[in-house]
Design an enzyme around this catalytic site. Structure first.
Site, short mmCIF file in Angstrom:
data_model
loop_
_atom_site.label_atom_id
_atom_site.label_comp_id
_atom_site.label_asym_id
_atom_site.label_seq_id
_atom_site.Cartn_x
_atom_site.Cartn_y
_atom_site.Cartn_z
N GLU B 92 -4.00 -10.48 -6.32
CA GLU B 92 -4.28 -9.14 -5.80
C GLU B 92 -5.54 -8.54 -6.40
O GLU B 92 -6.38 -7.99 -5.69
CB GLU B 92 -3.12 -8.18 -6.08
CG GLU B 92 -2.04 -8.14 -5.03
CD GLU B 92 -1.15 -9.34 -5.12
OE1 GLU B 92 -1.24 -10.06 -6.13
OE2 GLU B 92 -0.36 -9.56 -4.20
N HIS B 161 10.54 -3.68 -5.89
CA HIS B 161 10.00 -3.76 -4.54
C HIS B 161 10.21 -2.47 -3.77
O HIS B 161 10.07 -2.47 -2.55
CB HIS B 161 10.69 -4.89 -3.77
CG HIS B 161 10.17 -6.26 -4.11
ND1 HIS B 161 10.53 -6.92 -5.25
CD2 HIS B 161 9.31 -7.06 -3.46
CE1 HIS B 161 9.92 -8.09 -5.29
NE2 HIS B 161 9.17 -8.21 -4.22
#
Lengths: 431, 369
Positions: B92, B161
């Site tokens: 990322e 998450h």
């Protein structure tokens, strides 16, 4: 120290998978020699960084890269530079050195403030690489970026005013020492975070390749140089970008300015395998180690790396062994470094080395070099005077340029879909 | 681009239509009542923007051959090729920085985060190299990049998450933060985001991807765009204002129907844009209704609701007849067990209770299990 003929090692596959302390140190020429017991967690004084012989080319084991360029140079011309080139290099290094010295003076007089990181001693890397670039090529730097900006062509006046925080600076005083940006000269930072510039540089290289291959702009062969230090080479983003640059064959050169120290952390204490150039082949790109105190050697390596990138043959990792004569920043007392080490590197001052080379090889005489120094003195006095007299940014500048879209909402310069909140455009924050 | 008379007609039409999810028994048909899922809306928006401008490209994990982790980018690899739809390695920080560097040079990347939780690995680039660059370079370098992906709680995915990032990103100057609810929002806001010259954080919601909404012909037009920074009044009312974004708009609309049966007329505002926040619409609504309930899924402290509450106090304090009610997720990392998860996220009953409290219809404060 004059330029000696390159001790050229034949390209050969790097033995993959060697771990640091396992093989016998004396037989393997790629290893550093450690005097005394290698106690990594102990004082850095027990570790001596003994530089390896100059130019070594590490070829990834699955590919051979063309190392012929360097041998050709050795055999053909006697001189590596012409007189004009030599004077250009000398002037650029003198500009870098005198500018940084002036910064120190100005800081202690209170004209400059905040964080100032000076580049003294590393000029050979900046000059050696950047003077080979075209104006459209990109340079990405770190917080030690004044000299990269100067080499890339940003006027000394603009850099000095930026450091003084005046409205005439290259970023109108909004960036400061650590955030030099110049769109015109393709210097896109100036980043304070270690490793932050590397992905941005990789993106700039990506855009060059995208323009050429997807947008079909034939002239888009621009290369990108990413400058960063030895401390950054332990950062995750560095490896992520080595991977992607090699994977997508991006036109980028990763230039490691290994000055052995990250503030007070010795490179040898922080890194499991201190030979940074070897990390290139691990990702499938060429890794080169060069003596970063010698501008001519740096220039030779840079030429090959830049040509490789421009051809479309992908990235190179260049490790320049260099040294900073001053502390990490002007606030750093610099107590941890051994004075003997500093003296050793001071004797290898790149400016004196180039001067000696040019005089010995009859490329220039003392007079010409002195006149360059005098000229740079005048440039800097002018820059300081200009910056002193420049105005501070106006109060209205505080709220400007947060967004490229000046009203902050919507899209389109034709005014459609634009939502005008009167409060935002008038800037009601009371300054 | 639509002509301005069509444009204002369109906006008026949108404002007065009640866009309700899925099946609604009675509705005025203004044009073709075509239905579109949010997923299709996002896909079509990306498709149209990529075909209109060759500088737009996608990057992210699984956006190409996998057709998108949530199938948002389905079919785009086949249509535009691997040079414009890049499958990245799991890096990322690296690929977000690469997107930013490409945006410095005028390309228009759309970076997908598989969920915005993963954007935390790249947050240095979103904030420091994207959001702040235009300011630090005094306007020389603008960053026309879009960061998109699902945000907030899904179903049973656990603490790492499920976080909502609206408040974090919206506190940073230099970023625009958008959060669509319906398909029309998704299409219009994503197209606006891609065309915008500044970094935009586009917060979607995984549970909305499959929901279907009616879309008019104007919405399906390839030049359809919604303005950034303008909220939408989904339901007009006069007793209490309920602000929400993303999935909570659906809940707020349900609340509106429930309250209507009890004689409370709720005005539901779909924020659409978290930064810049449409303070004028919110304040105008509160000045009309005199009561406010803010709804969000994220953590309560320093959340979006806190900002809205302060904005109303700063500008419309005299108009408030009751304290501002703030409904947010529970102040805990998201638990896994289904019953605990249900308690950790706002439910329709919680919003109804809060609205009634704001209207002084005595209801106990604490929720019971």
């Amino acid at each position: 120290m004059s330029f000696s003929a390159t001790n050229f090692a034949q390209p050969r596959p790097v033995p993959v998978g060697i771990r640091s302390n396992e093989k016998s140190l004396s037989s393997d020429p790629f290893r550093f020699r450690f005097r005394g017991s290698p106690s990594f967690l102990g004082s850095p004084h027990s570790l001596r960084f003994n530089p390896t012989p100059p130019l070594k080319l590490a070829i990834p084991h699955c590919r051979r890269s063309t190392a012929a360029a360097v041998t050709d140079v050795k055999s053909s011309a006697n001189m590596l530079i012409t007189k004009e080139e030599g004077l250009e290099l000398y002037e650029d290094m003198i500009l870098g050195r005198f500018f940084e010295d002036m910064c120190a003076q100005m800081y202690y007089r209170g004209k400059m403030f905040g964080f100032v990181h000076l580049y003294n001693g590393q000029e050979a890397v900046s000059t050696g690489f950047i003077k080979l670039l075209k104006k459209e090529d990109t340079v990405v730097s770190t917080y030690r970026d004044h000299v990269h900006a100067l080499s890339k062509g940003v006027p000394a006046r603009a850099v000095m005013s930026e450091l003084f925080g005046k409205a005439t600076g290259c970023c109108r005083g909004q960036g400061g020492s650590m955030h030099m940006f110049s769109k015109e000269h393709n210097l896109i930072g100036g980043f304070a975070f270690i490793g932050e510039g590397i992905p941005v540089a990789t993106g700039a290289a990506f855009s060059s390749k995208y323009r050429r291959e997807v947008l079909k702009e034939a002239s888009a062969d621009h290369v990108t140089l990413a400058f960063f230090g030895d401390g950054t080479c332990n950062n995750g983003q560095f490896y992520e970008c080595l991977n992607m640059a090699a994977l997508w064959k991006l036109p980028i050169i990763f230039v490691v300015e290994n000055n052995l120290w990250a503030i007070g952390m010795s490179h040898l204490r922080a890194t499991s395998d201190p030979e940074i150039w070897k990390k290139g082949p691990a990702f499938g790109m060429a890794g080169v180690h060069v003596d970063g105190m010698d501008v001519l050697k740096v220039r030779e390596v840079a030429k090959e790396a830049i040509e490789r990138a421009r051809r479309g043959d992908g990235p190179t990792l260049v490790e320049c062994e260099t040294y900073r004569f001053r502390g990490h920043s002007l606030a750093d007392p610099d107590e941890l470094r051994d004075p003997a080490e500093k003296a050793r590197y001071a004797a290898r001052d790149p400016i004196s080395a180039l001067k000696k080379y040019m005089i010995e090889n009859k490329l220039a005489n003392e007079q010409e070099l002195k006149s360059i120094e005098k000229k740079i003195d005048e440039v800097l006095d002018d820059a300081v005077e200009f910056s002193d007299e420049s105005p501070l940014p106006p109060r209205s500048q505080l709220l400007e340029n947060v967004f490229a879209d000046s009203k902050g909402f919507g899209i389109g310069p034709d005014g459609k879909y634009r939502c005008e909140d009167p409060k935002f455009t008038q800037g009601t924050a009371h300054v | 681009m639509l002509a301005s008379f069509q444009h204002s007609k369109m906006l008026r039409a949108i404002r007065h239509k009640n866009i309700l999810p899925a099946i609604s028994a009675f509705r005025a048909f203004s044009s073709s009542a075509k239905e579109m899922t949010v997923r299709e809306a996002l896909n079509s928006a990306l498709d149209e923007e990529m075909s209109a401008d060759p500088k737009v490209f996608l990057m992210g994990e699984e956006v190409g051959e996998y057709q998108g982790a949530y199938k948002i980018t389905k079919g785009l690899l086949d249509k535009y090729g691997p040079e414009r739809v890049l499958d990245t390695p799991i890096t990322e920080a690296g690929f977000t920085g690469i997107g930013v560097g490409a945006a410095y040079y005028g390309l228009r990347p759309v970076v997908e985060f598989m969920t915005f939780n993963f954007s935390m690995q790249a947050i240095d680039h979103i904030i420091n190299s994207a959001a702040k660059s235009n300011y630090m370079s005094a306007g020389q370098i603008s960053v026309p990049i879009v960061f998109r992906g699902p945000n907030g709680a899904a179903a049973g995915v656990g603490a790492q998450h499920s976080q909502c990032y609206a408040a974090w990103y919206a506190s940073c100057p230099g970023l625009k933060v958008l959060s669509p609810y319906s398909s029309e929002d998704a299409r219009g806001l994503l197209k606006a985001a891609i065309r915008d010259p500044d970094p935009v954080v586009f917060l979607e919601n995984e549970l909305l991807y499959g929901e279907s909404f009616p879309v008019s012909a104007e919405v399906l037009d390839s030049s359809f765009c919604l303005p950034i920074g303008k909220a939408k009044i989904e339901r007009e009312g006069k007793d209490v204002t309920i602000t929400a974004f993303s999935k909570m708009v659906g809940y707020a609309l349900k609340v509106g129907r429930i309250l209507a049966k009890e004689g409370i007329s709720a005005e539901v505002i779909n924020l659409r844009s978290i930064r810049p926040l449409d303070r004028s619409t919110i304040n105008a609504s509160v000045r009309k209704t005199n009561r406010l309930v803010t709804v969000e899924e994220g953590f309560p402290q320093h959340g979006v609701g806190a900002e809205i509450c302060t904005s109303v106090i700063e500008e419309s304090f005299g108009y408030l007849d009751a304290p501002v009610e703030r409904i947010a997720g529970a102040d805990v990392p998201m638990p896994y067990a289904a019953n605990l998860e249900r308690m950790a996220v706002p439910q329709v009953e919680d919003i109804v209770r809060a609205a009634k409290r704001a209207c002084y219809r005595s209801v106990p404060l604490a929720a019971t299990a």
